[in-house]
Design an enzyme around this catalytic site. Structure first.
Site, PDB file in Angstrom:
ATOM      1  N   ASN A  10     -12.533  -1.482  -2.710  1.00 40.90           N
ATOM      2  CA  ASN A  10     -11.570  -2.431  -3.268  1.00 40.90           C
ATOM      3  C   ASN A  10     -11.835  -3.751  -2.566  1.00 40.90           C
ATOM      4  OD1 ASN A  10      -9.415  -3.960  -4.077  1.00 40.90           O
ATOM      5  ND2 ASN A  10      -7.862  -2.772  -2.969  1.00 40.90           N
ATOM      6  N   LYS A  12     -10.541  -6.597  -3.121  1.00 38.31           N
ATOM      7  CA  LYS A  12      -9.375  -7.494  -3.023  1.00 38.31           C
ATOM      8  C   LYS A  12      -9.790  -8.909  -3.455  1.00 38.31           C
ATOM      9  CE  LYS A  12      -7.618  -4.331   0.409  1.00 38.31           C
ATOM     10  NZ  LYS A  12      -6.756  -4.097   1.575  1.00 38.31           N
ATOM     11  N   HIS A  94      -1.189  -1.348  -5.921  1.00 37.44           N
ATOM     12  CA  HIS A  94      -1.627  -1.506  -4.525  1.00 37.44           C
ATOM     13  C   HIS A  94      -0.482  -2.104  -3.705  1.00 37.44           C
ATOM     14  CE1 HIS A  94      -3.783  -2.791  -0.967  1.00 37.44           C
ATOM     15  NE2 HIS A  94      -4.736  -1.948  -1.321  1.00 37.44           N
ATOM     16  N   GLU A  96      -0.386  -4.323  -1.580  1.00 38.45           N
ATOM     17  CA  GLU A  96      -0.384  -5.792  -1.513  1.00 38.45           C
ATOM     18  C   GLU A  96       0.275  -6.372  -2.762  1.00 38.45           C
ATOM     19  OE1 GLU A  96      -4.572  -6.045  -0.730  1.00 38.45           O
ATOM     20  OE2 GLU A  96      -4.221  -5.167   1.252  1.00 38.45           O
ATOM     21  N   GLU A 166      -2.281   5.462   0.389  1.00 38.99           N
ATOM     22  CA  GLU A 166      -2.663   4.442   1.358  1.00 38.99           C
ATOM     23  C   GLU A 166      -1.458   4.070   2.222  1.00 38.99           C
ATOM     24  OE1 GLU A 166      -6.362   2.118  -0.141  1.00 38.99           O
ATOM     25  OE2 GLU A 166      -4.577   1.056  -0.795  1.00 38.99           O
ATOM     26  N   GLY A 172      -6.255  -2.294   6.685  1.00 39.55           N
ATOM     27  CA  GLY A 172      -6.777  -3.482   7.344  1.00 39.55           C
ATOM     28  C   GLY A 172      -6.422  -3.577   8.813  1.00 39.55           C
ATOM     29  N   SER A 212      -8.333   1.791   6.446  1.00 34.91           N
ATOM     30  CA  SER A 212      -9.311   1.737   7.542  1.00 34.91           C
ATOM     31  C   SER A 212     -10.342   2.870   7.478  1.00 34.91           C
ATOM     32  CB  SER A 212      -8.598   1.702   8.898  1.00 34.91           C
ATOM     33  OG  SER A 212      -7.785   0.526   8.997  1.00 34.91           O
TER      34      SER A 212
END
Ligand code: 13P
Length: 250
Positions: A10, A12, A94, A96, A166, A172, A212
């Site tokens: 991904n 992003k 997601h 985010e 996730e 991250g 990660s």
């Protein structure tokens, strides 16, 4: 029933078109199409056509879609637009997008339905925050996200999608979930699908761990019975590290 492993990057909001082209041209020569897993990348909308043009074995995912087909929705991209470009997958929900753009479970459910109608595989992301994890609320949060985001789908449709578990605290951060936690939470996702949609959907649905994931830890996740793959952010941006991940899962 054996589920085919599925590993997606991904990207992003990263990579220009020229960089996307270089990535595909760097990875593709190392793939034959005979691999035992599906490999792919989610790219920004602006890179999708370059990705599709250069993808021979790799699959291509959009990173979002709008659930409506057309209309006065400035800046949005519809499923028919993604379908016309030729991407076969689309990431939805997601964390985010849930956090910064107010994407809800109801949006996810509508997006998933529209994607499935178009023959595009939704990659539905779920996962808890660090505070929820610390408070022991992981199961509650993940079950509610799945119930809301899969609402209105048939068991057959749910069997076709990919769920990415996730945990937000692992995205991250370099603080990946240990393999037992990842396995337990992916099993929780499968058990939830079983409760809601039955055994066939639970056995068919492919479940990824994300957060990660790196070349050094991918193999231990892939060895877990309820983890069918991974959704990978940072380590999918470079040809070398993505190839290392592919090699570790071949
Ligand atoms: P990282 O692999 O960079 O932690 O990102 C995970 C992720 O958000 C994939 O969707």
């Amino acid at each position: 029933m054996a589920r085919k492993p599925v590993i997606f990057g991904n990207w992003k909001m990263n990579k220009l078109r020229s960089e996307a082209e270089a990535f595909f041209q760097g990875v593709e020569p190392h793939l034959t199409g005979e691999e035992k897993a599906d490999y792919g990348v989610g790219t920004p909308f602006t890179c999708l056509d370059v990705a599709v043009k250069n993808a021979k074995v790799l699959k291509v995912a959009a990173e979002n879609c709008n659930e409506k087909d057309s209309g006065a929705y400035t800046g949005e991209v519809s499923v028919p637009m993604i379908q016309e470009i030729g991407a076969g997958y689309c990431i939805i929900g997601h964390s985010e997008r849930r956090t910064y753009y107010a994407e809800t479970d109801a949006h996810c459910a509508a997006k998933a339905k529209r994607l499935l109608d178009a023959g595009i595989v939704p990659i539905l992301c779920v996962g808890e925050t660090e505070a929820e994890y610390d408070a022991g609320k992981t199961a509650e949060v993940v079950k509610a996200e799945l119930a809301g985001s899969l609402a209105g789908l048939t068991a057959e449709e749910v069997g076709k999608i990919i769920i990415a578990y996730e945990p937000i605290w692992a995205i991250g951060t370099g603080k990946s979930a240990d393999k037992q936690t990842a396995q337990d939470c992916c099993k929780l996702c499968r058990d939830t699908v079983r409760d809601l949609f039955g055994e066939d959907a639970a056995e068919a649905v492919r479940i990824q761990y994300g957060g990660s994931v790196k070349p050094i830890n991918i193999a231990e996740y892939m060895a877990c019975p309820d983890i069918d793959g991974a959704l990978i952010g940072g380590a999918s941006l470079k040809v070398d590290s993505f190839l290392e991940i592919i090699n570790a899962t071949k």
